[in-house]
Scaffold this motif. Structure first.
Motif, PDB file in Angstrom:
ATOM      1  N   LEU A 230      24.644 -17.322   3.684  1.00  0.00           N
ATOM      2  CA  LEU A 230      23.410 -16.858   4.322  1.00  0.00           C
ATOM      3  C   LEU A 230      22.225 -17.734   3.913  1.00  0.00           C
ATOM      4  O   LEU A 230      21.451 -18.193   4.764  1.00  0.00           O
ATOM      5  CB  LEU A 230      23.145 -15.401   3.918  1.00  0.00           C
ATOM      6  CG  LEU A 230      21.882 -14.766   4.485  1.00  0.00           C
ATOM      7  CD1 LEU A 230      21.970 -14.668   5.995  1.00  0.00           C
ATOM      8  CD2 LEU A 230      21.644 -13.389   3.899  1.00  0.00           C
ATOM      9  N   GLY A 233      22.474 -21.113   5.446  1.00  0.00           N
ATOM     10  CA  GLY A 233      22.104 -21.082   6.857  1.00  0.00           C
ATOM     11  C   GLY A 233      20.605 -20.928   7.053  1.00  0.00           C
ATOM     12  O   GLY A 233      19.989 -21.639   7.850  1.00  0.00           O
ATOM     13  N   LEU A 234      20.011 -19.996   6.312  1.00  0.00           N
ATOM     14  CA  LEU A 234      18.580 -19.735   6.452  1.00  0.00           C
ATOM     15  C   LEU A 234      17.747 -20.962   6.106  1.00  0.00           C
ATOM     16  O   LEU A 234      16.863 -21.361   6.873  1.00  0.00           O
ATOM     17  CB  LEU A 234      18.175 -18.591   5.524  1.00  0.00           C
ATOM     18  CG  LEU A 234      18.138 -17.183   6.087  1.00  0.00           C
ATOM     19  CD1 LEU A 234      17.668 -16.212   5.028  1.00  0.00           C
ATOM     20  CD2 LEU A 234      17.218 -17.125   7.295  1.00  0.00           C
ATOM     21  N   GLY A 236      18.725 -24.041   5.960  1.00  0.00           N
ATOM     22  CA  GLY A 236      19.016 -25.111   6.903  1.00  0.00           C
ATOM     23  C   GLY A 236      18.267 -24.905   8.211  1.00  0.00           C
ATOM     24  O   GLY A 236      17.681 -25.832   8.775  1.00  0.00           O
ATOM     25  N   PHE A 237      18.266 -23.654   8.668  1.00  0.00           N
ATOM     26  CA  PHE A 237      17.576 -23.320   9.920  1.00  0.00           C
ATOM     27  C   PHE A 237      16.075 -23.571   9.794  1.00  0.00           C
ATOM     28  O   PHE A 237      15.474 -24.249  10.623  1.00  0.00           O
ATOM     29  CB  PHE A 237      17.842 -21.849  10.254  1.00  0.00           C
ATOM     30  CG  PHE A 237      17.160 -21.380  11.500  1.00  0.00           C
ATOM     31  CD1 PHE A 237      17.732 -21.610  12.746  1.00  0.00           C
ATOM     32  CD2 PHE A 237      15.956 -20.707  11.443  1.00  0.00           C
ATOM     33  CE1 PHE A 237      17.102 -21.183  13.902  1.00  0.00           C
ATOM     34  CE2 PHE A 237      15.318 -20.277  12.598  1.00  0.00           C
ATOM     35  CZ  PHE A 237      15.892 -20.517  13.823  1.00  0.00           C
ATOM     36  N   LEU A 238      15.493 -23.030   8.729  1.00  0.00           N
ATOM     37  CA  LEU A 238      14.047 -23.172   8.565  1.00  0.00           C
ATOM     38  C   LEU A 238      13.667 -24.620   8.278  1.00  0.00           C
ATOM     39  O   LEU A 238      12.597 -25.082   8.671  1.00  0.00           O
ATOM     40  CB  LEU A 238      13.551 -22.255   7.446  1.00  0.00           C
ATOM     41  CG  LEU A 238      13.661 -20.768   7.771  1.00  0.00           C
ATOM     42  CD1 LEU A 238      13.281 -19.925   6.564  1.00  0.00           C
ATOM     43  CD2 LEU A 238      12.772 -20.417   8.949  1.00  0.00           C
ATOM     44  N   THR A 240      15.111 -27.249   9.599  1.00  0.00           N
ATOM     45  CA  THR A 240      15.085 -27.957  10.876  1.00  0.00           C
ATOM     46  C   THR A 240      13.921 -27.510  11.734  1.00  0.00           C
ATOM     47  O   THR A 240      13.227 -28.331  12.333  1.00  0.00           O
ATOM     48  CB  THR A 240      16.404 -27.724  11.634  1.00  0.00           C
ATOM     49  OG1 THR A 240      17.473 -27.828  10.713  1.00  0.00           O
ATOM     50  CG2 THR A 240      16.592 -28.729  12.731  1.00  0.00           C
ATOM     51  N   THR A 241      13.701 -26.196  11.819  1.00  0.00           N
ATOM     52  CA  THR A 241      12.684 -25.717  12.751  1.00  0.00           C
ATOM     53  C   THR A 241      11.274 -25.851  12.178  1.00  0.00           C
ATOM     54  O   THR A 241      10.357 -26.223  12.894  1.00  0.00           O
ATOM     55  CB  THR A 241      12.925 -24.239  13.110  1.00  0.00           C
ATOM     56  OG1 THR A 241      13.060 -23.495  11.906  1.00  0.00           O
ATOM     57  CG2 THR A 241      14.147 -24.080  13.970  1.00  0.00           C
ATOM     58  N   VAL A 242      11.098 -25.524  10.913  1.00  0.00           N
ATOM     59  CA  VAL A 242       9.736 -25.512  10.366  1.00  0.00           C
ATOM     60  C   VAL A 242       9.403 -26.834   9.684  1.00  0.00           C
ATOM     61  O   VAL A 242       8.476 -27.535  10.060  1.00  0.00           O
ATOM     62  CB  VAL A 242       9.574 -24.347   9.365  1.00  0.00           C
ATOM     63  CG1 VAL A 242       8.193 -24.386   8.732  1.00  0.00           C
ATOM     64  CG2 VAL A 242       9.807 -23.023  10.067  1.00  0.00           C
ATOM     65  N   SER A 245       9.342 -30.065  11.718  1.00  0.00           N
ATOM     66  CA  SER A 245       8.331 -30.138  12.760  1.00  0.00           C
ATOM     67  C   SER A 245       7.062 -30.813  12.222  1.00  0.00           C
ATOM     68  O   SER A 245       6.337 -31.449  12.959  1.00  0.00           O
ATOM     69  CB  SER A 245       8.009 -28.741  13.284  1.00  0.00           C
ATOM     70  OG  SER A 245       7.356 -27.994  12.275  1.00  0.00           O
ATOM     71  N   LYS A 353      18.628 -30.444   3.382  1.00  0.00           N
ATOM     72  CA  LYS A 353      19.689 -29.440   3.495  1.00  0.00           C
ATOM     73  C   LYS A 353      20.652 -29.550   2.316  1.00  0.00           C
ATOM     74  O   LYS A 353      20.988 -30.651   1.884  1.00  0.00           O
ATOM     75  CB  LYS A 353      20.472 -29.668   4.793  1.00  0.00           C
ATOM     76  CG  LYS A 353      19.917 -28.934   5.968  1.00  0.00           C
ATOM     77  CD  LYS A 353      20.889 -29.069   7.140  1.00  0.00           C
ATOM     78  CE  LYS A 353      20.198 -28.660   8.427  1.00  0.00           C
ATOM     79  NZ  LYS A 353      21.106 -28.736   9.559  1.00  0.00           N
TER      80      LYS A 353
END
Lengths: 438, 466
Positions: A230, A233-234, A236-238, A240-242, A245, A353
């Motif tokens: 978890l 994933g969290l 890694g997700f943040l 890439t997205t935050v 950017s 990551k």
């Protein structure tokens, strides 16, 4: 987790001193003496008989030192012979003790054996290299640096497991700490706030572990494994997205400064590792000592260990078992979170990551090898940091040992440890067993 | 953990709250008190007929009323509903996470109070766009090129599900015997090493070559798993620690091998092996337009095999008995050490099948990413499948769909693949804690202390998990 064979002793509380072999414990086995003998023979053949003929050169001083010590230069072959003979003697001593008196060798034997083995190995590696010269000071300083997150992680493990909650989620706590530290330190331009946020993030991961394993009695190993996924994933997700950017804004954390204590930091070898660290590095030494004292010298520690060893008995005495576990797990998470901040605030200047790269699992191994003891875990973590550092150094100086095998070493040693081939690691008796009052 | 020796009476958890592995068919711990232990000993001493499982179920419930209640309970709050709700809840939370980081949502949030509908629409579309793309990438793509193109995503899902299913079966089987096989990753790697070597180094006739690849891979995984079983049975070393360490040992061994002349492709700078011979590769099931290969059929066969093994064979019964209660199993005359070693060997072999699927089917070469994260995903697959063979199969398909769809989702909407990890782990967390899920959806037919107490903490928990 019980890493030892199931013993028939039912409900035997051992809340007093740690790991003192009791009379009624398992019979003395041949495992340790035989393992030592095998290792000593290997050392004798490879480090001694087949040892390199070159001289191994160890630089002791670094440039900024107080006074310069000459580099130590040892003949690799001769020292390999001498050291491996010492190993053989130690192994022989253990064998004789077992055969004659049916006794375990004293505890210093495996310790001395390990140190001598490592030294012999080091001389062998350096002596066989293309450039048989290495900076000992740099090697040790680098080992300590690499060990910092491992130490914090293993302390987290000790805190949780001493209270009876298995913590497989160390990796997730480190990663969560690293991410949050980077994010907060970037946004606030203040690394100390980042450090604080890392502790909070680690604690949050731990709270999930605590709620699920204590309140909902979900198997602790499952929660730990899933939490690692978890958090991975969290973050890694943040990331890439935050973070990606706007890396300038979100992923350029202010670094924690290296605090150099004048004079003391100029002592050769030990100066840099003790007195030239970041805040996290100094915190590591403090944390090891504080947690050791707290666990073994205070009333609180006695209670925690009672909860981990025999919750029923602790409950009978009026200790709130699950509350103790909850707070210990949370505290452990905070400690690991601080360790995670080391990645982004000290070692590397941004988050990527999977920045923790499996160090949480090495921390778990260090905790086991250190026998659930903060100081033991500290030295085990140092050993792993040493192996990690040596691995990158041998690739540079070019040795006969493939670097992958060096990287493998901590894991192999841990397998040996849990299999009881090098001493016995006994976990707290109630480790991993949920407690339901009733 | 089940093999621990401390008195278990107080520690024995409510079967409802236990993870799937232990709660499925057999009630968990016996030994309410000494009396129970004595009965089990007595029967064993007398006739040795009564097996471990009845003894353990005995203590769980008295005949009569409780059984009736449990039937009722199954219908209303059964595992099926919890599973579906858990998946739903995880998808909702994942959707919220996607929406939170969405740019349009961010701008509309700026004038949230002026035009709240804009914000809500943006949240809805951010989440649904991603999930629609996920679905199109995983099952059916209406914009595909002809029928073949439209179903291409489904074929990709099945391809990716293949190693997930077989490795998941390995994990599930070990769970049923009370063992945590975290080592599927390492077992896949070892299988990949052996299978790929046979595949590219030996040149054998068609048929025999593939068979040998298969055998080599399965043996590779089985040996790697079997060592863990031996260590566990002989020395009591905890399998979780040993398997985690073995994963890393296997990975570094693989990296070493890819550095040697034996495995590195001649002339290549990167750590990559030669391509396996065509005679060593799995034939494609639906022709060359899809990647779906024979491995998928073998995965189905493996599921049938595990199903038979667990439910119809003596060995499987022994596994389950050991998983339910090793002490009782020992008393009933089951060789626990042998069962431990065997179950880890078979589990390793199943994970090995996943390794073969990778090198002989999907990838056709050996790299240090041969196992990807299949070994770790296999754990979540087995947990979601509640450690039953067909449940694992279904869970493998679901997670395979997530994986396949996520690639398409990232291309179309820019939502990173990592969201799949989040959703996957949330699903497993929720499934592991049924009272939490029921509390969230207000489904608590029984007055349960844990569940009602859970209600109060519910907000905090989900907040932490999200």
């Amino acid at each position: 987790m019980s890493t030892t064979a199931t013993s028939p002793v039912e409900g035997k509380p051992q809340p007093e001193k740690n790991h003192r072999p009791t009379v009624s414990a398992k019979p003395v086995t041949w495992k340790l003496p035989v393992t030592l003998a095998v290792l000593a023979t290997i050392a004798f053949i490879f480090f001694g008989l087949l040892g390199p003929q070159a001289n191994a050169k160890f630089g002791v001083s670094s440039s900024g030192d107080f006074f310069q010590l000459p580099a130590i230069e040892v003949p690799a072959f001769l020292s390999g012979m001498v050291l491996s003979l010492i190993l053989l003697v130690l192994a022989g001593y253990a064998l004789v003790l077992k055969a004659r008196a049916n006794r375990r060798p004293p505890r210093w034997v495996p310790a001395v054996f390990t140190v001598v083995f490592v030294v012999a190995f080091l001389i062998w590696v350096v002596g066989g290299a293309r450039t048989p010269s290495i900076s000992l000071a740099g090697l040790i300083a680098g080992s300590v640096t690499l060990a910092v997150p491992i130490v914090f992680g293993s302390l987290s493990g000790v805190l949780c497991e001493r209270a009876g909650v298995v913590n497989i989620a160390i990796e997730g706590q480190l990663l969560g700490g690293a991410f949050t530290a980077a994010l907060v330190a970037s946004l606030t331009h203040n690394p100390y706030l980042g450090l604080l946020a890392a502790a909070v993030a680690g604690a949050l991961v731990s709270v999930v572990l605590a709620v699920f394993s204590i309140k909902y009695v979900v198997n602790q190993i499952i929660v730990g494994v899933v939490l690692n996924v978890l958090v991975s994933g969290l973050t890694g997700f943040l990331f890439t997205t935050v973070m990606q950017s706007d890396p300038e804004k979100y992923n350029s954390p202010a670094e924690l400064p290296i605090i150099d204590i004048p004079v003391l930091s100029s002592i050769p070898v030990i100066g840099p590792i003790l007195f030239k660290q970041s805040v996290v590095g100094y915190l590591m030494y403090v944390a090891v000592i504080v947690i050791w004292v707290a666990l073994f010298k205070t009333k609180w520690g006695l209670r925690v260990r009672a909860v981990g060893e025999h919750p029923q008995a602790a409950d009978t005495l009026g200790i709130k078992v699950n509350a103790t576990r909850f707070w210990n797990v949370t505290l452990g998470g905070a400690v690991a979170g601080i360790g995670g901040s080391f990645f982004t605030l000290v070692a590397i200047d941004s988050f990527t990551k999977e920045i923790s790269g499996g160090r949480g699992f090495i921390a778990l191994a260090a905790m086991i090898l250190g026998r659930w003891n903060p100081i033991g875990a500290f030295f085990a973590a140092l050993l792993f940091g040493f192996a990690d550092n040596l691995q990158s150094i041998v690739t540079i100086i070019g040795t006969p040992v493939p670097s992958q095998f060096m990287a493998m070493l901590p894991y192999v040693v841990t397998v040996f440890a849990v299999a009881g081939l090098v001493g016995r690691s006994r976990p707290p008796a109630a480790d991993g067993i949920p407690y339901i009052k009733g | 953990m089940s093999e621990n020796t401390e008195p278990r009476s107080a520690a024995a958890p409510d079967p409802d709250q236990l993870p799937a592995s232990q709660a499925t068919d057999v009630e968990p711990e016996p030994l309410e008190d000494d009396a129970d232990f004595v009965t089990s000993l007595d029967t064993a001493g007398g006739a040795h007929q009564p097996s471990a499982v009845p003894v353990s179920t005995q203590s769980g419930a008295l005949p009569g009323a409780p059984e009736e209640e449990s039937l009722l309970r199954k219908i209303f709050t059964g595992n099926g509903i919890v599973t579906i709700l858990a998946v739903l809840l995880a998808l909702i939370l994942g959707g919220l996470l996607i929406a939170m980081t969405d740019k349009v949502v961010g701008t509309t949030a700026g004038y949230l109070f002026a035009r709240p509908s804009d914000f809500l629409i943006a949240v809805w579309s951010a989440a649904t766009d991603s999930y629609v793309a996920l679905f199109q990438g995983a099952v059916f793509n209406p914009r595909g090129n002809g029928v073949a193109g439209q179903f291409a995503p489904l074929m990709e899902t099945l391809t990716i599900a293949t190693p997930l299913i077989t490795a998941g079966l390995g994990v599930a089987l070990a769970f049923r015997a009370g063992l945590f096989n975290i080592g599927a990753q390492g077992q896949i790697i070892m299988a990949g090493i052996l299978a790929s070597w046979v595949g590219f180094a030996l040149h054998l006739p068609l048929g025999i070559h593939l068979l040998l690849v298969l055998v080599a891979g399965v043996i590779g995984g089985a040996v790697w798993g079997g060592i863990v079983g031996v260590l566990k049975a002989r020395t009591g070393a905890h399998e979780v620690i040993v398997t985690i360490m073995f994963n890393y040992i296997a990975l570094y061994f693989l990296r070493y091998l890819l550095d040697t002349d034996l495995f590195q492709r001649p002339g290549a700078d990167t750590p990559i092996s030669p391509i396996v011979d065509p005679s060593a590769a799995y034939p494609l099931i639906f022709g060359s337009q899809y990647r779906l290969h024979l491995g998928f059929l073998l995965a189905i066969a493996a599921t049938v095999f595990v199903s038979w093994l667990l439910n119809r064979s003596t060995l499987g019964f022994e596994f389950r008995a050991v998983g339910a209660n090793p002490k009782a199993a020992l008393t009933a005359g089951i060789n626990v050490s042998r069962a431990t070693i065997l179950v880890m060997t078979i589990a390793g072999g199943l994970a090995g099948l996943a390794g073969v699927a990778q090198v002989a089917g999907t990838e056709k070469v050996l790299t240090d990413g041969v196992a990807a994260t299949y070994g770790f995903d296999a754990i979540t697959v087995a947990l979601l499948g509640r450690s039953s063979p067909w449940g694992t199969f279904a869970a493998g398909l679901l997670f395979g769909a997530f994986r396949a769809g996520a690639v398409q989702m990232q291309i179309q909407t820019g939502t990173p693949i990592d969201i799949v990890l989040v959703v996957q782990s949330l699903i497993v967390l929720f499934i592991a804690a049924p009272p939490l899920v029921r509390a969230i959806f207000g489904l608590n037919p029984r007055k349960k202390k844990a569940a009602t107490a859970g209600k109060t903490k519910q907000a905090a928990t989900t907040g932490g998990a999200a």
